[in-house]
Design an enzyme around this catalytic site. Structure first.
Site, PDB file in Angstrom:
ATOM      1  N   ASP A 162       0.863  -1.186   0.000  1.00  0.00           N
ATOM      2  CA  ASP A 162       0.000   0.000   0.000  1.00  0.00           C
ATOM      3  C   ASP A 162       0.900   1.236   0.000  1.00  0.00           C
ATOM      4  O   ASP A 162       2.118   1.130   0.173  1.00  0.00           O
ATOM      5  CB  ASP A 162      -0.930  -0.024   1.242  1.00  0.00           C
ATOM      6  CG  ASP A 162      -0.151   0.015   2.559  1.00  0.00           C
ATOM      7  OD1 ASP A 162      -0.306  -0.917   3.369  1.00  0.00           O
ATOM      8  OD2 ASP A 162       0.625   0.978   2.754  1.00  0.00           O
TER       9      ASP A 162
ATOM     10  N   HIS B 101       8.648  -5.470  -1.449  1.00  0.00           N
ATOM     11  CA  HIS B 101       7.750  -6.450  -2.088  1.00  0.00           C
ATOM     12  C   HIS B 101       6.891  -5.797  -3.160  1.00  0.00           C
ATOM     13  O   HIS B 101       5.876  -6.361  -3.565  1.00  0.00           O
ATOM     14  CB  HIS B 101       6.854  -7.126  -1.030  1.00  0.00           C
ATOM     15  CG  HIS B 101       7.627  -8.035  -0.123  1.00  0.00           C
ATOM     16  ND1 HIS B 101       7.101  -8.520   1.057  1.00  0.00           N
ATOM     17  CD2 HIS B 101       8.882  -8.541  -0.210  1.00  0.00           C
ATOM     18  CE1 HIS B 101       8.003  -9.286   1.649  1.00  0.00           C
ATOM     19  NE2 HIS B 101       9.096  -9.306   0.905  1.00  0.00           N
TER      20      HIS B 101
ATOM     21  N   CYS C 231       4.833  -5.837 -16.814  1.00  0.00           N
ATOM     22  CA  CYS C 231       4.567  -6.818 -17.882  1.00  0.00           C
ATOM     23  C   CYS C 231       5.403  -8.071 -17.628  1.00  0.00           C
ATOM     24  O   CYS C 231       6.642  -7.999 -17.535  1.00  0.00           O
ATOM     25  CB  CYS C 231       4.932  -6.231 -19.250  1.00  0.00           C
ATOM     26  SG  CYS C 231       4.726  -7.446 -20.579  1.00  0.00           S
TER      27      CYS C 231
ATOM     28  N   GLU D  56       1.694  -8.653  19.321  1.00  0.00           N
ATOM     29  CA  GLU D  56       2.115  -9.837  20.095  1.00  0.00           C
ATOM     30  C   GLU D  56       3.495 -10.260  19.593  1.00  0.00           C
ATOM     31  O   GLU D  56       3.920  -9.853  18.521  1.00  0.00           O
ATOM     32  CB  GLU D  56       1.114 -10.979  19.894  1.00  0.00           C
ATOM     33  CG  GLU D  56       1.039 -11.416  18.451  1.00  0.00           C
ATOM     34  CD  GLU D  56      -0.272 -12.114  18.113  1.00  0.00           C
ATOM     35  OE1 GLU D  56      -1.265 -11.906  18.818  1.00  0.00           O
ATOM     36  OE2 GLU D  56      -0.267 -12.857  17.124  1.00  0.00           O
TER      37      GLU D  56
HETATM   38  C1  BV8 Z   1      13.141 -14.848  -1.829  1.00  0.00           C
HETATM   39  C2  BV8 Z   1       3.513 -10.086  -2.103  1.00  0.00           C
HETATM   40  C3  BV8 Z   1      15.278 -15.375  -2.737  1.00  0.00           C
HETATM   41  C4  BV8 Z   1       2.838  -8.790  -2.247  1.00  0.00           C
HETATM   42  C5  BV8 Z   1       4.678 -11.187  -0.321  1.00  0.00           C
HETATM   43  C6  BV8 Z   1      10.674 -22.644   1.789  1.00  0.00           C
HETATM   44  C7  BV8 Z   1      10.015 -22.922   0.609  1.00  0.00           C
HETATM   45  C8  BV8 Z   1       9.809 -21.932  -0.365  1.00  0.00           C
HETATM   46  C9  BV8 Z   1      10.280 -20.638  -0.158  1.00  0.00           C
HETATM   47  C10 BV8 Z   1      10.923 -20.378   1.039  1.00  0.00           C
HETATM   48  C11 BV8 Z   1      11.137 -21.355   2.005  1.00  0.00           C
HETATM   49  N1  BV8 Z   1      11.780 -20.793   3.054  1.00  0.00           N
HETATM   50  C12 BV8 Z   1      11.991 -19.492   2.775  1.00  0.00           C
HETATM   51  C13 BV8 Z   1      11.492 -19.236   1.538  1.00  0.00           C
HETATM   52  C14 BV8 Z   1      11.536 -17.979   0.855  1.00  0.00           C
HETATM   53  C15 BV8 Z   1      10.171 -17.288   0.903  1.00  0.00           C
HETATM   54  C16 BV8 Z   1       9.581 -17.326   2.298  1.00  0.00           C
HETATM   55  O1  BV8 Z   1      10.023 -16.612   3.174  1.00  0.00           O
HETATM   56  N2  BV8 Z   1       8.558 -18.179   2.507  1.00  0.00           N
HETATM   57  C17 BV8 Z   1       7.971 -18.279   3.832  1.00  0.00           C
HETATM   58  C18 BV8 Z   1       6.445 -18.302   3.729  1.00  0.00           C
HETATM   59  C19 BV8 Z   1       8.525 -19.544   4.479  1.00  0.00           C
HETATM   60  N3  BV8 Z   1      10.481 -15.931   0.560  1.00  0.00           N
HETATM   61  C20 BV8 Z   1      10.490 -15.574  -0.739  1.00  0.00           C
HETATM   62  O2  BV8 Z   1      10.170 -16.308  -1.658  1.00  0.00           O
HETATM   63  C21 BV8 Z   1      10.994 -14.158  -1.027  1.00  0.00           C
HETATM   64  N4  BV8 Z   1      11.983 -14.223  -2.057  1.00  0.00           N
HETATM   65  O3  BV8 Z   1      13.414 -15.427  -0.810  1.00  0.00           O
HETATM   66  O4  BV8 Z   1      13.994 -14.793  -2.929  1.00  0.00           O
HETATM   67  C22 BV8 Z   1      16.204 -14.304  -2.281  1.00  0.00           C
HETATM   68  C23 BV8 Z   1      16.453 -14.123  -0.906  1.00  0.00           C
HETATM   69  C24 BV8 Z   1      17.334 -13.138  -0.508  1.00  0.00           C
HETATM   70  C25 BV8 Z   1      17.954 -12.322  -1.458  1.00  0.00           C
HETATM   71  C26 BV8 Z   1      17.651 -12.498  -2.821  1.00  0.00           C
HETATM   72  C27 BV8 Z   1      16.780 -13.490  -3.232  1.00  0.00           C
HETATM   73  C28 BV8 Z   1       9.876 -13.275  -1.520  1.00  0.00           C
HETATM   74  C29 BV8 Z   1       8.901 -13.056  -0.403  1.00  0.00           C
HETATM   75  C30 BV8 Z   1       7.876 -12.016  -0.839  1.00  0.00           C
HETATM   76  C31 BV8 Z   1       6.528 -12.672  -0.897  1.00  0.00           C
HETATM   77  N5  BV8 Z   1       5.507 -11.654  -1.203  1.00  0.00           N
HETATM   78  N6  BV8 Z   1       3.732 -10.357  -0.684  1.00  0.00           N
HETATM   79  C32 BV8 Z   1       1.525  -8.855  -1.552  1.00  0.00           C
HETATM   80  O5  BV8 Z   1       0.654  -9.579  -2.032  1.00  0.00           O
HETATM   81  O6  BV8 Z   1       1.391  -8.142  -0.549  1.00  0.00           O
HETATM   82  S1  BV8 Z   1       4.813 -11.659   1.280  1.00  0.00           S
HETATM   83  C33 BV8 Z   1       3.555 -11.010   2.224  1.00  0.00           C
HETATM   84  O7  BV8 Z   1       3.852 -11.376   3.555  1.00  0.00           O
HETATM   85  C34 BV8 Z   1       3.466  -9.498   2.269  1.00  0.00           C
HETATM   86  O8  BV8 Z   1       4.512  -8.830   1.600  1.00  0.00           O
HETATM   87  C35 BV8 Z   1       3.534  -9.225   3.770  1.00  0.00           C
HETATM   88  O9  BV8 Z   1       3.915  -7.961   4.050  1.00  0.00           O
HETATM   89  C36 BV8 Z   1       4.522 -10.253   4.094  1.00  0.00           C
HETATM   90  C37 BV8 Z   1       4.878 -10.549   5.485  1.00  0.00           C
HETATM   91  O10 BV8 Z   1       3.718 -10.632   6.231  1.00  0.00           O
HETATM   92  P1  BV8 Z   1       3.573  -9.553   7.399  1.00  0.00           P
HETATM   93  O11 BV8 Z   1       3.716  -8.191   6.799  1.00  0.00           O
HETATM   94  O12 BV8 Z   1       4.489  -9.924   8.510  1.00  0.00           O
HETATM   95  O13 BV8 Z   1       2.070  -9.731   7.781  1.00  0.00           O
HETATM   96  P2  BV8 Z   1       1.442 -10.919   8.645  1.00  0.00           P
HETATM   97  O14 BV8 Z   1      -0.027 -10.934   8.394  1.00  0.00           O
HETATM   98  O15 BV8 Z   1       2.248 -12.165   8.456  1.00  0.00           O
HETATM   99  O16 BV8 Z   1       1.673 -10.447  10.162  1.00  0.00           O
HETATM  100  C38 BV8 Z   1       0.981  -9.309  10.650  1.00  0.00           C
HETATM  101  C39 BV8 Z   1       1.705  -8.911  11.915  1.00  0.00           C
HETATM  102  O17 BV8 Z   1       1.149  -7.685  12.375  1.00  0.00           O
HETATM  103  C40 BV8 Z   1       1.535  -9.935  13.034  1.00  0.00           C
HETATM  104  O18 BV8 Z   1       2.777 -10.084  13.708  1.00  0.00           O
HETATM  105  C41 BV8 Z   1       0.494  -9.263  13.966  1.00  0.00           C
HETATM  106  O19 BV8 Z   1       0.749  -9.592  15.331  1.00  0.00           O
HETATM  107  C42 BV8 Z   1       0.805  -7.807  13.737  1.00  0.00           C
HETATM  108  N7  BV8 Z   1      -0.348  -6.917  13.942  1.00  0.00           N
HETATM  109  C43 BV8 Z   1      -1.642  -7.114  13.551  1.00  0.00           C
HETATM  110  N8  BV8 Z   1      -2.369  -6.024  13.890  1.00  0.00           N
HETATM  111  C44 BV8 Z   1      -1.521  -5.128  14.474  1.00  0.00           C
HETATM  112  C45 BV8 Z   1      -0.234  -5.689  14.510  1.00  0.00           C
HETATM  113  N9  BV8 Z   1       0.827  -5.053  15.036  1.00  0.00           N
HETATM  114  C46 BV8 Z   1       0.613  -3.810  15.546  1.00  0.00           C
HETATM  115  N10 BV8 Z   1      -0.601  -3.199  15.549  1.00  0.00           N
HETATM  116  C47 BV8 Z   1      -1.679  -3.822  15.028  1.00  0.00           C
HETATM  117  N11 BV8 Z   1      -2.876  -3.199  15.045  1.00  0.00           N
END
Ligand code: BV8
Length: 229
Positions: free
Chosen positions: A91, A106, A114, A200
């Site tokens: 956003d 991200h 494209c 949390e």
């Molecule tokens: C990469 C797209 C190589 C846009 C997103 C095993 C198998 C396969 C892959 C992997 C693996 N292990 C690791 C990987 C790599 C993978 C990965 O991490 N997978 C995870 C799931 C295991 N990562 C990738 O593929 C990345 N690329 O690694 O390339 C590389 C590495 C290094 C250098 C070069 C190359 C690419 C990852 C990007 C994926 N795209 N989004 C979109 O649609 O938005 S990820 C998506 O999750 C969003 O970007 C989001 O921002 C992100 C993380 O989530 P959070 O922001 O943390 O949000 P979440 O809901 O999880 O948590 C909310 C938090 O807020 C909570 O803690 C909650 O307590 C808190 N909260 C809630 N309300 C409040 C609050 N806090 C305060 N106040 C509140 N009111």
């Protein structure tokens, strides 16, 4: 001048009405991650991917920055330190709050890409698989966001900023998505003080020196006020 690096996640925009990914009822529950946030999912069913991102683009366009976004903009404007916001969010609420130095690792909902030729442009409100790329004419247009398995933007700049930072904070992120989840370790190893601000504890909480629990709209302004006093 001290350097402050701030990583933000979906939690900082939650109180602006934008869904988080992993909280109950979060977006990923309604749309399986592999169908809407991977290149394979896009090739398999581009219409479903555009449906998911069109809904989020409309939500984001109607959202307003909350006190947490505004506090970070105040911190940058005070010019007491060099502030870089590295956001996982797609956003534009940091920019809407007045922050200038923002890196969308991200990608951004407001941009289109494209899949065939790499051309980038301002995304229309709603995108469809039939849209032709302004650059090459192919009907392979996608949101300009980084999906799982794709390389995040600005990694060299981020790593250099983390190594030079005196202070690293992570706000509203669950610490489950890499490489962002490893930033606190990098900053800490280079001597930064590290603070986590979250509703949390996250999966990365053990990597931080300090934890401030609460809603971002409350704990972030309080933290910034302390830094500026
Ligand atoms: C990469 C797209 C190589 C846009 C997103 C095993 C198998 C396969 C892959 C992997 C693996 N292990 C690791 C990987 C790599 C993978 C990965 O991490 N997978 C995870 C799931 C295991 N990562 C990738 O593929 C990345 N690329 O690694 O390339 C590389 C590495 C290094 C250098 C070069 C190359 C690419 C990852 C990007 C994926 N795209 N989004 C979109 O649609 O938005 S990820 C998506 O999750 C969003 O970007 C989001 O921002 C992100 C993380 O989530 P959070 O922001 O943390 O949000 P979440 O809901 O999880 O948590 C909310 C938090 O807020 C909570 O803690 C909650 O307590 C808190 N909260 C809630 N309300 C409040 C609050 N806090 C305060 N106040 C509140 N009111």
């Amino acid at each position: 001048m001290e350097k402050i690096v701030i990583l933000t996640g979906a939690g900082i925009s939650a109180e602006s009405g934008l869904g988080t990914f992993r909280d109950a009822g979060g977006l990923w529950q309604r749309y399986p991650l592999e169908d809407v946030a991977t290149p394979e999912g896009f090739v398999r069913n581009p219409a479903l991917v555009h449906e998911f991102y069109n809904a989020r683009r409309a939500q984001a366009a109607a959202a307003r920055p909350n006190p947490a976004h505004l506090a970070l903009a105040r911190l940058e404007a005070a010019r007491r330190a060099e502030v870089l916001i590295v956001t996982q969010n797609v956003d534009a609420l940091h920019e809407a709050a007045g922050s200038r130095n923002v890196l969308h690792m991200h990608g951004q909902l407001a941009r289109a890409l494209c899949h065939a030729c790499g051309w980038r442009w301002e995304a229309p409100a709603a995108m469809s698989p039939r849209d032709a790329c302004p650059g090459c004419g192919e009907a392979m247009t996608r949101p300009d966001v980084v999906w799982f398995g794709e390389i995040p933007h600005g990694m060299e700049r981020i790593e250099a900023a983390l190594v030079g930072a005196g202070l690293f904070a992570a706000i509203g992120t669950s610490g489950q998505v890499w490489p962002a989840a490893g930033f606190a370790q990098l900053a800490s190893a280079a001597g930064a003080h590290t603070v986590e601000l979250n509703l949390e504890p996250s999966a990365a909480s053990a990597d931080f020196d300090e934890f401030r629990q609460g809603r971002a709209s409350e704990v972030v302004p309080a933290w910034v006020a302390e830094l500026l006093d």
